[in-house]
Design an enzyme around this catalytic site. Structure first.
Site, PDB file in Angstrom:
ATOM      1  N   LYS A  84       0.844  -1.206   0.000  1.00  0.00           N
ATOM      2  CA  LYS A  84       0.000   0.000   0.000  1.00  0.00           C
ATOM      3  C   LYS A  84       0.878   1.255   0.000  1.00  0.00           C
ATOM      4  O   LYS A  84       0.753   2.126   0.860  1.00  0.00           O
ATOM      5  CB  LYS A  84      -0.961  -0.007   1.186  1.00  0.00           C
ATOM      6  CG  LYS A  84      -1.919  -1.213   1.173  1.00  0.00           C
ATOM      7  CD  LYS A  84      -2.948  -1.161   2.271  1.00  0.00           C
ATOM      8  CE  LYS A  84      -3.946  -2.299   2.177  1.00  0.00           C
ATOM      9  NZ  LYS A  84      -3.420  -3.620   2.557  1.00  0.00           N
ATOM     10  N   GLY A 105      -7.633 -14.684   2.522  1.00  0.00           N
ATOM     11  CA  GLY A 105      -6.525 -14.931   3.427  1.00  0.00           C
ATOM     12  C   GLY A 105      -6.851 -15.940   4.510  1.00  0.00           C
ATOM     13  O   GLY A 105      -6.817 -17.161   4.290  1.00  0.00           O
TER      14      GLY A 105
END
Ligand code: BMP
Length: 256
Positions: A89, A233
Protein backbone atom coordinates in the site's frame (compact mmCIF):
# COMPACT_ATOMS: atom_id res chain seq x y z
CA UNK A 1 7.54 -8.89 -22.53
CA UNK A 2 6.01 -9.74 -19.11
CA UNK A 3 2.63 -8.03 -18.71
CA UNK A 4 1.22 -8.53 -15.25
CA UNK A 5 -2.45 -8.04 -16.22
CA UNK A 6 -2.22 -10.46 -19.15
CA UNK A 7 -0.32 -13.05 -17.08
CA UNK A 8 -3.03 -12.97 -14.39
CA UNK A 9 -5.76 -13.44 -16.98
CA UNK A 10 -3.92 -16.31 -18.65
CA UNK A 11 -3.31 -18.22 -15.40
CA UNK A 12 -6.83 -17.67 -14.03
CA UNK A 13 -8.30 -18.93 -17.29
CA UNK A 14 -5.98 -21.91 -17.61
CA UNK A 15 -6.46 -23.06 -14.01
CA UNK A 16 -10.12 -21.99 -13.88
CA UNK A 17 -9.76 -20.15 -10.59
CA UNK A 18 -10.11 -16.53 -9.50
CA UNK A 19 -8.65 -17.01 -6.03
CA UNK A 20 -5.65 -14.90 -5.01
CA UNK A 21 -4.23 -16.31 -1.79
CA UNK A 22 -3.41 -13.70 0.89
CA UNK A 23 -0.56 -15.48 2.64
CA UNK A 24 -1.24 -13.95 6.07
CA UNK A 25 -0.59 -15.40 9.52
CA UNK A 26 -1.00 -13.98 13.03
CA UNK A 27 1.95 -12.58 15.00
CA UNK A 28 4.30 -15.22 16.34
CA UNK A 29 7.30 -14.78 18.61
CA UNK A 30 10.34 -13.54 16.73
CA UNK A 31 12.44 -16.61 17.41
CA UNK A 32 9.89 -18.76 15.53
CA UNK A 33 10.62 -17.35 12.06
CA UNK A 34 11.61 -20.80 10.80
CA UNK A 35 8.24 -22.26 11.69
CA UNK A 36 6.47 -19.26 10.09
CA UNK A 37 8.43 -19.81 6.86
CA UNK A 38 7.47 -23.51 6.86
CA UNK A 39 3.82 -22.73 7.61
CA UNK A 40 3.74 -20.36 4.64
CA UNK A 41 5.51 -22.87 2.39
CA UNK A 42 3.13 -25.67 3.47
CA UNK A 43 0.04 -23.60 2.62
CA UNK A 44 1.50 -22.82 -0.84
CA UNK A 45 2.35 -26.49 -1.44
CA UNK A 46 -1.22 -27.45 -0.52
CA UNK A 47 -3.25 -24.87 -2.39
CA UNK A 48 -1.18 -23.84 -5.42
CA UNK A 49 -3.19 -25.90 -7.95
CA UNK A 50 -6.36 -23.97 -7.01
CA UNK A 51 -5.13 -20.36 -6.96
CA UNK A 52 -4.05 -17.86 -9.64
CA UNK A 53 -1.69 -15.66 -7.58
CA UNK A 54 -0.31 -15.06 -4.09
CA UNK A 55 -0.46 -11.76 -2.20
CA UNK A 56 2.12 -11.13 0.52
CA UNK A 57 1.70 -8.49 3.22
CA UNK A 58 3.64 -7.19 6.23
CA UNK A 59 2.65 -10.40 8.05
CA UNK A 60 5.61 -12.08 6.31
CA UNK A 61 7.85 -9.22 5.17
CA UNK A 62 8.35 -7.91 8.72
CA UNK A 63 9.30 -11.16 10.48
CA UNK A 64 11.00 -12.98 7.56
CA UNK A 65 12.69 -10.07 5.79
CA UNK A 66 12.19 -9.08 2.13
CA UNK A 67 15.53 -10.40 0.87
CA UNK A 68 15.72 -13.38 3.20
CA UNK A 69 12.63 -15.53 3.84
CA UNK A 70 10.22 -13.68 1.56
CA UNK A 71 12.54 -13.81 -1.48
CA UNK A 72 12.84 -17.59 -0.96
CA UNK A 73 9.04 -17.86 -0.78
CA UNK A 74 8.71 -15.82 -3.98
CA UNK A 75 11.08 -18.25 -5.72
CA UNK A 76 9.01 -21.21 -4.50
CA UNK A 77 5.78 -19.54 -5.70
CA UNK A 78 7.32 -18.65 -9.08
CA UNK A 79 8.39 -22.28 -9.54
CA UNK A 80 4.68 -23.07 -9.42
CA UNK A 81 4.11 -20.49 -12.15
CA UNK A 82 2.14 -18.09 -9.95
CA UNK A 83 2.63 -14.30 -9.83
CA UNK A 84 3.30 -12.66 -6.45
CA UNK A 85 1.81 -9.32 -5.36
CA UNK A 86 3.32 -7.18 -2.59
CA UNK A 87 0.59 -5.53 -0.55
CA UNK A 88 2.71 -2.61 0.70
CA UNK A 89 0.00 0.00 0.00
CA UNK A 90 2.74 2.44 -1.03
CA UNK A 91 1.67 5.85 0.20
CA UNK A 92 4.61 8.25 0.35
CA UNK A 93 6.38 11.00 -1.60
CA UNK A 94 7.56 9.98 -5.06
CA UNK A 95 11.26 9.65 -4.20
CA UNK A 96 10.44 7.22 -1.39
CA UNK A 97 7.82 5.38 -3.44
CA UNK A 98 10.45 4.84 -6.15
CA UNK A 99 12.79 3.15 -3.67
CA UNK A 100 9.93 1.05 -2.22
CA UNK A 101 9.01 -0.15 -5.73
CA UNK A 102 12.64 -0.80 -6.72
CA UNK A 103 13.28 -2.97 -3.65
CA UNK A 104 10.06 -4.99 -3.92
CA UNK A 105 10.43 -5.53 -7.67
CA UNK A 106 14.11 -6.49 -7.15
CA UNK A 107 13.03 -9.06 -4.56
CA UNK A 108 10.95 -10.65 -7.32
CA UNK A 109 7.45 -9.27 -6.75
CA UNK A 110 5.43 -9.09 -9.96
CA UNK A 111 3.19 -6.24 -8.80
CA UNK A 112 2.79 -3.91 -5.84
CA UNK A 113 -0.30 -2.25 -4.36
CA UNK A 114 -0.27 1.55 -4.03
CA UNK A 115 -2.55 4.17 -2.53
CA UNK A 116 -3.86 6.83 -4.94
CA UNK A 117 -4.46 9.32 -2.09
CA UNK A 118 -0.90 10.62 -2.60
CA UNK A 119 -1.66 11.72 -6.17
CA UNK A 120 0.37 11.50 -9.39
CA UNK A 121 3.08 14.21 -9.54
CA UNK A 122 5.82 13.45 -7.00
CA UNK A 123 3.48 10.73 -5.71
CA UNK A 124 2.69 7.56 -7.65
CA UNK A 125 4.22 8.52 -11.02
CA UNK A 126 7.68 7.19 -10.01
CA UNK A 127 6.10 3.82 -9.14
CA UNK A 128 4.40 3.56 -12.53
CA UNK A 129 7.67 4.60 -14.23
CA UNK A 130 9.60 1.92 -12.30
CA UNK A 131 6.93 -0.69 -13.09
CA UNK A 132 7.24 0.12 -16.79
CA UNK A 133 11.04 -0.05 -16.68
CA UNK A 134 11.09 -3.37 -14.81
CA UNK A 135 8.02 -4.83 -16.59
CA UNK A 136 5.92 -5.23 -13.44
CA UNK A 137 2.42 -4.29 -12.31
CA UNK A 138 0.77 -1.63 -10.14
CA UNK A 139 -2.56 -2.20 -8.41
CA UNK A 140 -4.42 0.76 -6.86
CA UNK A 141 -6.63 0.83 -3.78
CA UNK A 142 -9.97 2.24 -4.88
CA UNK A 143 -12.30 1.29 -2.01
CA UNK A 144 -11.15 -0.75 0.98
CA UNK A 145 -13.15 -3.48 2.71
CA UNK A 146 -13.23 -2.14 6.27
CA UNK A 147 -15.94 0.10 7.77
CA UNK A 148 -13.76 3.20 8.13
CA UNK A 149 -13.11 3.16 4.36
CA UNK A 150 -16.14 5.43 3.99
CA UNK A 151 -14.30 8.26 5.79
CA UNK A 152 -11.68 8.55 3.04
CA UNK A 153 -12.49 6.43 -0.02
CA UNK A 154 -16.22 7.17 0.45
CA UNK A 155 -16.04 10.93 1.05
CA UNK A 156 -17.39 13.34 -1.54
CA UNK A 157 -14.98 15.64 -3.34
CA UNK A 158 -15.35 18.47 -5.83
CA UNK A 159 -13.88 17.64 -9.23
CA UNK A 160 -12.68 21.05 -10.49
CA UNK A 161 -12.17 19.94 -14.09
CA UNK A 162 -15.66 18.51 -14.46
CA UNK A 163 -17.32 20.92 -12.01
CA UNK A 164 -19.13 18.12 -10.23
CA UNK A 165 -19.30 16.55 -6.80
CA UNK A 166 -18.20 12.92 -6.93
CA UNK A 167 -17.24 10.17 -4.52
CA UNK A 168 -13.51 9.83 -3.86
CA UNK A 169 -13.56 6.22 -5.11
CA UNK A 170 -15.13 7.33 -8.42
CA UNK A 171 -12.24 9.76 -8.83
CA UNK A 172 -9.74 6.97 -8.00
CA UNK A 173 -11.35 4.60 -10.53
CA UNK A 174 -11.05 7.30 -13.21
CA UNK A 175 -7.42 7.85 -12.23
CA UNK A 176 -6.73 4.11 -12.45
CA UNK A 177 -7.81 4.32 -16.11
CA UNK A 178 -5.83 7.50 -16.77
CA UNK A 179 -2.66 6.21 -15.11
CA UNK A 180 -2.89 2.74 -16.70
CA UNK A 181 -3.14 0.65 -13.53
CA UNK A 182 -3.00 -3.15 -13.86
CA UNK A 183 -5.75 -3.67 -11.30
CA UNK A 184 -7.74 -2.03 -8.52
CA UNK A 185 -8.72 -3.24 -5.06
CA UNK A 186 -12.38 -2.90 -4.03
CA UNK A 187 -13.73 -4.62 -0.90
CA UNK A 188 -16.09 -7.57 -1.25
CA UNK A 189 -18.00 -6.06 1.68
CA UNK A 190 -19.32 -3.33 -0.66
CA UNK A 191 -20.65 -5.15 -3.77
CA UNK A 192 -22.71 -2.12 -4.82
CA UNK A 193 -19.47 -0.12 -5.07
CA UNK A 194 -17.79 -2.94 -7.04
CA UNK A 195 -20.65 -2.61 -9.53
CA UNK A 196 -20.30 1.17 -9.77
CA UNK A 197 -16.52 0.94 -10.17
CA UNK A 198 -16.82 -1.88 -12.71
CA UNK A 199 -19.15 0.36 -14.75
CA UNK A 200 -16.36 2.95 -14.90
CA UNK A 201 -13.51 0.51 -15.63
CA UNK A 202 -15.34 -1.88 -17.96
CA UNK A 203 -13.07 -4.75 -18.94
CA UNK A 204 -10.00 -2.50 -19.12
CA UNK A 205 -8.90 -2.93 -15.49
CA UNK A 206 -9.65 -5.99 -13.32
CA UNK A 207 -11.03 -5.63 -9.79
CA UNK A 208 -9.33 -7.55 -6.98
CA UNK A 209 -11.72 -8.05 -4.09
CA UNK A 210 -10.65 -8.82 -0.50
CA UNK A 211 -12.86 -9.13 2.58
CA UNK A 212 -14.41 -12.54 1.96
CA UNK A 213 -15.37 -14.78 4.88
CA UNK A 214 -13.98 -13.39 8.14
CA UNK A 215 -14.63 -9.73 7.14
CA UNK A 216 -18.20 -10.60 6.11
CA UNK A 217 -18.04 -10.23 2.31
CA UNK A 218 -19.41 -12.92 -0.03
CA UNK A 219 -17.31 -14.09 -2.96
CA UNK A 220 -20.29 -14.70 -5.19
CA UNK A 221 -21.69 -11.17 -4.63
CA UNK A 222 -18.30 -9.66 -5.47
CA UNK A 223 -18.00 -11.70 -8.69
CA UNK A 224 -21.58 -10.95 -9.74
CA UNK A 225 -20.90 -7.25 -9.20
CA UNK A 226 -17.91 -7.36 -11.55
CA UNK A 227 -14.85 -8.45 -9.56
CA UNK A 228 -12.31 -10.46 -11.56
CA UNK A 229 -10.34 -11.90 -8.64
CA UNK A 230 -11.10 -12.74 -5.00
CA UNK A 231 -8.36 -12.16 -2.43
CA UNK A 232 -8.78 -14.70 0.38
CA UNK A 233 -6.52 -14.93 3.43
CA UNK A 234 -7.31 -16.23 6.88
CA UNK A 235 -10.25 -18.46 5.81
CA UNK A 236 -7.60 -20.51 3.98
CA UNK A 237 -4.35 -19.93 5.89
CA UNK A 238 -5.89 -20.62 9.30
CA UNK A 239 -8.03 -23.55 8.15
CA UNK A 240 -7.23 -27.02 9.45
CA UNK A 241 -7.17 -28.21 5.85
CA UNK A 242 -6.34 -25.29 3.50
CA UNK A 243 -6.54 -27.48 0.39
CA UNK A 244 -10.09 -28.72 1.15
CA UNK A 245 -11.15 -25.20 2.15
CA UNK A 246 -10.04 -23.57 -1.09
CA UNK A 247 -11.53 -26.41 -3.16
CA UNK A 248 -14.87 -26.05 -1.36
CA UNK A 249 -14.83 -22.28 -1.88
CA UNK A 250 -14.28 -22.71 -5.63
CA UNK A 251 -17.06 -25.34 -5.85
CA UNK A 252 -19.43 -23.03 -3.97
CA UNK A 253 -18.64 -20.16 -6.33
CA UNK A 254 -19.27 -22.37 -9.36
CA UNK A 255 -22.58 -23.67 -8.01
CA UNK A 256 -24.08 -20.26 -7.23
P1 BMP B 1 -8.55 -11.94 4.99
O1 BMP B 1 -9.19 -12.79 3.88
O2 BMP B 1 -7.84 -12.77 5.98
O3 BMP B 1 -9.50 -10.97 5.61
O4 BMP B 1 -7.35 -11.11 4.31
C1 BMP B 1 -7.54 -10.07 3.39
C2 BMP B 1 -6.21 -9.50 2.96
O5 BMP B 1 -6.44 -8.42 2.06
C3 BMP B 1 -5.33 -8.94 4.08
O6 BMP B 1 -3.98 -9.09 3.69
C4 BMP B 1 -5.70 -7.46 4.09
O7 BMP B 1 -4.65 -6.65 4.62
C5 BMP B 1 -5.92 -7.18 2.60
N1 BMP B 1 -6.89 -6.10 2.29
C6 BMP B 1 -8.17 -6.11 2.81
O8 BMP B 1 -8.57 -7.01 3.55
N2 BMP B 1 -9.01 -5.09 2.46
C7 BMP B 1 -8.65 -4.06 1.65
O9 BMP B 1 -9.46 -3.21 1.38
C8 BMP B 1 -7.36 -4.08 1.11
C9 BMP B 1 -6.48 -5.10 1.44
O10 BMP B 1 -5.27 -5.12 0.92
Amino acid sequence: MFMFKAKMEEIAKKKDTKIVLALDFPFISLNSQKSLFHKAKNVIDEVYPHICAVKINHHLVLPLGTFQGVKKLIEIIHEKNLPVIMDCKANDIGATNKVIAEYYYSAGFDAIIANPFVGWDEGLKPIFDMAKKMHRGVILLVYMSHKGAQEGYGQFIYDKGKEEKIAQYVSFARKALKWGADGVVVGATVPEKIKEIHNILGDKIPIYSPGIGIQGGRGISALNAGASYLIVGRSITLAENPNETVKKLIEKLKMS
